[in-house]
Design an enzyme around this catalytic site. Structure first.
Site, PDB file in Angstrom:
ATOM      1  N   HIS A  27      -1.657  -3.338  -3.346  1.00  0.00           N
ATOM      2  CA  HIS A  27      -3.253  -3.739  -3.104  1.00  0.00           C
ATOM      3  C   HIS A  27      -3.788  -4.383  -4.255  1.00  0.00           C
ATOM      4  CE1 HIS A  27      -2.736  -0.334  -0.331  1.00  0.00           C
ATOM      5  NE2 HIS A  27      -3.391  -0.890   0.433  1.00  0.00           N
ATOM      6  N   SER A 175       1.547   2.366   1.439  1.00  0.00           N
ATOM      7  CA  SER A 175       0.883   3.797   1.304  1.00  0.00           C
ATOM      8  C   SER A 175       1.743   4.819   1.630  1.00  0.00           C
ATOM      9  CB  SER A 175      -0.468   3.501   1.932  1.00  0.00           C
ATOM     10  OG  SER A 175      -1.292   2.613   1.261  1.00  0.00           O
TER      11      SER A 175
END
Ligand code: PAF
Length: 273
Positions: A27, A175
């Site tokens: 990210h 994630s």
């Protein structure tokens, strides 16, 4: 970095990085890429219930709010939007459908997932009205469907693809990796190994073979699908496909992992390509 709960506090025209939180270096690379495009970078964090096909996966989805704020701030976001569910999904919101390509590969294993993704992304775009939006190549089928959504409904919006960020042993950052224990984490490298072996193959047929062979050598990894597709339409790649990509997905001890890699393979058919 300014943190806001309502889109009313944000102007139009940003470069947008939508996320579901549990932020990591992948990210961060999206925020950095966005900041190189613009001085007005909005990151959003919204764990979208519509894209989880079962409530257990939604419940287990990692949530790391304090670390997320640090990562967004330190890697270039100028604004962090943390919408409430009522802002994204008021009573009268319009549900979107991803269409046939939302129902194959990842979509056939996660029924309704891509309808949830295109619904939330269109709500986010409608509310925020960004000029550009950045998505990672790791979720390649998602990227394809968002490009298609933008082409049909957000013609002035530029969709930018950012390359997958990997650990030093090749595992794509996700994630969900937080949920892998040490043994699973080691086993997870089989995905990258299978993709690299496919890329180093002589032909499409050999590449397809080696992906299955290598994935089956890791007993902890339960392969759902592996295929080499045409990037332009998600059809099965043939010798005449110019842009080929291997896509793979499976499970490691209850954790779903996906990955993909660009290929450039000919066919066993003599003289092909
Ligand atoms: O890729 C993600 O994190 C999500 O699917 C997205 C695009 C933020 C939509 O919820």
């Amino acid at each position: 970095m300014k943190i806001v709960n309502s889109v009313a506090e944000l102007d139009d025209g940003c470069t947008f990085v939508p996320t579901m939180g549990a932020l990591h270096a992948g990210h961060a690379s999206l925020f950095t890429a966005a900041r190189s495009q613009s001085d007005f970078v909005v990151a959003s964090i919204f764990v979208n219930p519509l894209q989880f096909e079962n409530s257990k996966d939604l419940e287990l989805y990692p949530r790391t709010p304090e670390r997320d704020i640090e990562i967004a701030r330190d890697s270039g976001a100028t604004h962090l939007w943390l919408p409430q569910q009522s802002e994204i999904y008021p009573d009268n919101f319009t549900k979107r459908f991803a269409g046939p390509i939302g129902e194959i590969f990842e979509g056939s294993h996660r029924v309704g997932h891509f309808d949830g993704v295109v619904t939330v992304v269109s709500r986010l775009f409608d509310l925020l009205r960004p000029t550009k939006a950045i998505f990672g190549e790791k979720d390649f089928q998602q990227l394809f469907l968002i490009r298609k959504l933008a082409k049909s409904s957000y013609k002035d919006l530029e969709i930018i693809a950012a390359p997958t960020v990997r650990e030093s042993d090749g595992l794509a950052l996700s994630s969900r990796n937080i949920r892998l224990n040490k043994t699973d984490r080691e086993a997870a490298t089989v995905i990258f190994k299978a993709l690299v072996a496919a890329k180093n193959s002589q032909t499409l047929e050999e590449a397809r073979r080696v992906i299955f062979e290598i994935s089956s050598q890791e007993p902890l990894f339960k392969l759902d699908y592996a295929e080499i597709i045409n990037e332009g339409n998600f059809a099965i790649a043939t010798q005449s496909t110019l842009k080929q990509r291997a896509i793979i997905a499976g499970w490691l001890n209850g954790v779903r992992l996906i990955d993909n890699m660009e290929m450039n393979l000919s066919s066993e058919t003599p003289g092909a390509r």
